[in-house]
Design a protein around this motif. Structure first.
Motif, PDB file in Angstrom:
ATOM      1  N   ASN A 127       4.361   5.477   5.864  1.00 53.60           N
ATOM      2  CA  ASN A 127       5.298   6.569   6.137  1.00 53.60           C
ATOM      3  C   ASN A 127       6.704   6.071   6.452  1.00 53.60           C
ATOM      4  OD1 ASN A 127       3.248   8.403   5.779  1.00 53.60           O
ATOM      5  ND2 ASN A 127       2.786   8.576   7.949  1.00 53.60           N
ATOM      6  N   TYR A 128       6.879   4.765   6.589  1.00 56.36           N
ATOM      7  CA  TYR A 128       8.182   4.199   6.913  1.00 56.36           C
ATOM      8  C   TYR A 128       8.269   2.810   6.270  1.00 56.36           C
ATOM      9  CZ  TYR A 128       4.953   2.514  10.486  1.00 56.36           C
ATOM     10  OH  TYR A 128       3.853   1.999  11.122  1.00 56.36           O
ATOM     11  N   PRO A 129       9.464   2.367   5.926  1.00 60.58           N
ATOM     12  CA  PRO A 129       9.599   1.040   5.300  1.00 60.58           C
ATOM     13  C   PRO A 129       9.511  -0.080   6.337  1.00 60.58           C
ATOM     14  CG  PRO A 129      11.743   2.083   5.511  1.00 60.58           C
ATOM     15  CD  PRO A 129      10.736   3.092   5.985  1.00 60.58           C
ATOM     16  N   LEU A 130       9.043  -1.233   5.882  1.00 63.63           N
ATOM     17  CA  LEU A 130       8.968  -2.419   6.734  1.00 63.63           C
ATOM     18  C   LEU A 130       9.660  -3.580   6.028  1.00 63.63           C
ATOM     19  CD1 LEU A 130       5.249  -2.374   7.951  1.00 63.63           C
ATOM     20  CD2 LEU A 130       7.273  -1.877   9.315  1.00 63.63           C
ATOM     21  N   GLU A 131      10.464  -4.321   6.772  1.00 63.15           N
ATOM     22  CA  GLU A 131      11.079  -5.533   6.242  1.00 63.15           C
ATOM     23  C   GLU A 131      10.045  -6.664   6.201  1.00 63.15           C
ATOM     24  OE1 GLU A 131      14.254  -6.240   5.079  1.00 63.15           O
ATOM     25  OE2 GLU A 131      14.444  -4.068   5.086  1.00 63.15           O
ATOM     26  N   LYS A 132       9.277  -6.787   7.260  1.00 63.99           N
ATOM     27  CA  LYS A 132       8.311  -7.882   7.405  1.00 63.99           C
ATOM     28  C   LYS A 132       6.900  -7.328   7.300  1.00 63.99           C
ATOM     29  CE  LYS A 132       7.552 -12.036  10.023  1.00 63.99           C
ATOM     30  NZ  LYS A 132       7.207 -12.812   8.876  1.00 63.99           N
ATOM     31  N   SER A 133       6.078  -7.993   6.527  1.00 66.20           N
ATOM     32  CA  SER A 133       4.681  -7.585   6.376  1.00 66.20           C
ATOM     33  C   SER A 133       3.930  -7.805   7.675  1.00 66.20           C
ATOM     34  CB  SER A 133       4.012  -8.378   5.254  1.00 66.20           C
ATOM     35  OG  SER A 133       4.659  -8.103   4.025  1.00 66.20           O
ATOM     36  N   LYS A 134       2.911  -6.989   7.881  1.00 69.44           N
ATOM     37  CA  LYS A 134       2.088  -7.170   9.080  1.00 69.44           C
ATOM     38  C   LYS A 134       0.641  -6.823   8.734  1.00 69.44           C
ATOM     39  CE  LYS A 134       2.635  -2.638  11.303  1.00 69.44           C
ATOM     40  NZ  LYS A 134       3.004  -1.942  12.531  1.00 69.44           N
ATOM     41  N   ILE A 135      -0.253  -7.439   9.468  1.00 67.35           N
ATOM     42  CA  ILE A 135      -1.680  -7.174   9.314  1.00 67.35           C
ATOM     43  C   ILE A 135      -2.183  -6.679  10.659  1.00 67.35           C
ATOM     44  CG2 ILE A 135      -3.944  -8.177   8.841  1.00 67.35           C
ATOM     45  CD1 ILE A 135      -2.520 -10.116   6.934  1.00 67.35           C
ATOM     46  N   VAL A 136      -2.817  -5.517  10.637  1.00 71.58           N
ATOM     47  CA  VAL A 136      -3.384  -4.937  11.845  1.00 71.58           C
ATOM     48  C   VAL A 136      -4.895  -4.996  11.690  1.00 71.58           C
ATOM     49  CG1 VAL A 136      -3.553  -2.889  13.307  1.00 71.58           C
ATOM     50  CG2 VAL A 136      -1.400  -3.406  12.122  1.00 71.58           C
ATOM     51  N   ILE A 137      -5.557  -5.641  12.654  1.00 75.07           N
ATOM     52  CA  ILE A 137      -7.015  -5.709  12.646  1.00 75.07           C
ATOM     53  C   ILE A 137      -7.541  -4.912  13.829  1.00 75.07           C
ATOM     54  CG2 ILE A 137      -7.173  -7.899  11.403  1.00 75.07           C
ATOM     55  CD1 ILE A 137      -7.432  -9.336  14.071  1.00 75.07           C
ATOM     56  N   LYS A 152       3.397 -15.134   5.716  1.00 75.94           N
ATOM     57  CA  LYS A 152       4.614 -14.584   6.312  1.00 75.94           C
ATOM     58  C   LYS A 152       4.332 -13.382   7.211  1.00 75.94           C
ATOM     59  CE  LYS A 152       6.664 -14.724   2.002  1.00 75.94           C
ATOM     60  NZ  LYS A 152       7.644 -14.231   1.038  1.00 75.94           N
ATOM     61  N   ALA A 153       3.155 -12.813   7.119  1.00 76.77           N
ATOM     62  CA  ALA A 153       2.847 -11.578   7.852  1.00 76.77           C
ATOM     63  C   ALA A 153       2.614 -11.842   9.335  1.00 76.77           C
ATOM     64  CB  ALA A 153       1.610 -10.914   7.247  1.00 76.77           C
ATOM     65  N   THR A 154       3.007 -10.860  10.149  1.00 75.59           N
ATOM     66  CA  THR A 154       2.686 -10.915  11.566  1.00 75.59           C
ATOM     67  C   THR A 154       1.306 -10.292  11.765  1.00 75.59           C
ATOM     68  OG1 THR A 154       3.746  -8.778  11.978  1.00 75.59           O
ATOM     69  CG2 THR A 154       5.098 -10.759  12.275  1.00 75.59           C
ATOM     70  N   ILE A 178       2.314  -4.212   3.425  1.00 69.22           N
ATOM     71  CA  ILE A 178       3.129  -5.091   2.594  1.00 69.22           C
ATOM     72  C   ILE A 178       4.586  -4.666   2.750  1.00 69.22           C
ATOM     73  CG2 ILE A 178       3.577  -5.959   0.277  1.00 69.22           C
ATOM     74  CD1 ILE A 178       0.807  -6.713   1.323  1.00 69.22           C
ATOM     75  N   GLY A 179       5.398  -5.544   3.350  1.00 69.60           N
ATOM     76  CA  GLY A 179       6.811  -5.267   3.567  1.00 69.60           C
ATOM     77  C   GLY A 179       7.686  -5.881   2.495  1.00 69.60           C
ATOM     78  N   SER A 180       8.976  -5.843   2.722  1.00 67.09           N
ATOM     79  CA  SER A 180       9.944  -6.345   1.744  1.00 67.09           C
ATOM     80  C   SER A 180       9.810  -7.841   1.480  1.00 67.09           C
ATOM     81  CB  SER A 180      11.367  -6.048   2.226  1.00 67.09           C
ATOM     82  OG  SER A 180      11.562  -4.660   2.308  1.00 67.09           O
ATOM     83  N   ASP A 181       9.198  -8.578   2.402  1.00 65.05           N
ATOM     84  CA  ASP A 181       9.049 -10.016   2.181  1.00 65.05           C
ATOM     85  C   ASP A 181       7.993 -10.337   1.122  1.00 65.05           C
ATOM     86  OD1 ASP A 181       7.108  -9.070   3.941  1.00 65.05           O
ATOM     87  OD2 ASP A 181       7.138 -10.826   5.231  1.00 65.05           O
ATOM     88  N   TYR A 182       7.186  -9.358   0.713  1.00 67.98           N
ATOM     89  CA  TYR A 182       6.198  -9.534  -0.370  1.00 67.98           C
ATOM     90  C   TYR A 182       6.374  -8.454  -1.430  1.00 67.98           C
ATOM     91  CZ  TYR A 182       3.406 -12.918   2.268  1.00 67.98           C
ATOM     92  OH  TYR A 182       2.961 -14.027   2.944  1.00 67.98           O
ATOM     93  N   ASP A 183       7.610  -8.014  -1.696  1.00 67.77           N
ATOM     94  CA  ASP A 183       7.778  -6.840  -2.557  1.00 67.77           C
ATOM     95  C   ASP A 183       7.926  -7.129  -4.046  1.00 67.77           C
ATOM     96  OD1 ASP A 183      10.327  -7.844  -2.656  1.00 67.77           O
ATOM     97  OD2 ASP A 183      11.316  -5.964  -2.158  1.00 67.77           O
ATOM     98  N   GLU A 184       7.732  -8.344  -4.466  1.00 66.39           N
ATOM     99  CA  GLU A 184       7.850  -8.645  -5.897  1.00 66.39           C
ATOM    100  C   GLU A 184       6.501  -8.546  -6.581  1.00 66.39           C
ATOM    101  OE1 GLU A 184       9.942 -12.244  -6.782  1.00 66.39           O
ATOM    102  OE2 GLU A 184      11.401 -11.857  -5.198  1.00 66.39           O
ATOM    103  N   VAL A 185       6.438  -7.703  -7.603  1.00 62.04           N
ATOM    104  CA  VAL A 185       5.228  -7.561  -8.414  1.00 62.04           C
ATOM    105  C   VAL A 185       5.510  -8.217  -9.752  1.00 62.04           C
ATOM    106  CG1 VAL A 185       3.638  -5.950  -9.520  1.00 62.04           C
ATOM    107  CG2 VAL A 185       4.641  -5.387  -7.290  1.00 62.04           C
TER     108      VAL A 185
END
Length: 189
Positions: A127-137, A152-154, A178-185
């Motif tokens: 629902n919102y953009p992220l610059e840095k990827s993160k993993i929530v467990i 690179k993910a937090t 997946i944030g902007s730090d992994y945004d290349e497909v």
């Protein structure tokens, strides 16, 4: 009787001279060895040196693989050589969430995780953009092997609600934003 004494004296004299000569030669050899080792130490021989740069002609396509040429660091060495993961749960439920404007990003990473062996993967949008990827467990200690896939993910232990994503949250154990730090497909050619 005088000849016998003279013979013994000559043999004894020869033997003593021979032994003295051997001691002198041994001393010279030890001095030479010491000088040689001193020169070797002074010039730095025997110390560890960096491996030679790889020859790019060795690779058929002319490209040098960055993993083969990267300088080792403690972090890389730990990641590559010491694996703390004895078993990987490929059946753990994962939701890959696109937190960028890049279309198809979550689907791309879902495919990559499927190729590795994970089987229960859903995709969603954030629902919102992220610059840095993160993993929530949802539980401490699960899916730690994903740190090698997303270095690179937090990481955080917590919950993801429907206010965070447009997608499934019930029963999901791992949420990969997946944030902007992994945004290349990569595009298929």
């Amino acid at each position: 009787m005088g000849k016998e004494v003279k013979k013994k004296s000559t043999a004894k004299l020869f033997f003593k001279s021979f032994m003295k000569g051997m001691v002198v030669l041994l001393g010279i050899a030890l001095l030479a060895l010491g000088a040689y080792l001193g020169v070797m130490l002074y010039n730095g021989y025997g110390t560890k040196t960096a491996p030679p740069a790889p020859n790019s002609e060795v690779f058929k396509d002319g490209k040098v693989d960055p993993l083969l040429t990267a300088e080792p660091t403690e972090e890389v060495t730990e990641s590559i050589y010491v694996s703390q993961f004895t078993t990987i749960d490929f059946g753990i439920s994962i939701n890959v969430i696109n937190a960028t404007d890049t279309s198809g990003l979550a689907g791309y990473w879902k495919e990559k995780l499927n190729d590795i062996g994970y089987t229960k993967i859903e995709t969603s949008d954030c629902n919102y953009p992220l610059e840095k990827s993160k993993i929530v467990i949802t539980e401490e200690g699960i899916a730690a092997e994903l740190k090698e896939i997303f270095p690179k993910a937090t990481w955080e232990v917590g919950k993801v609600t429907e206010e965070d994503i447009y997608g499934e949250t019930e029963g999901v154990k791992v949420f990969i934003f997946i944030g902007s730090d992994y945004d290349e497909v990569p595009r298929e050619e």
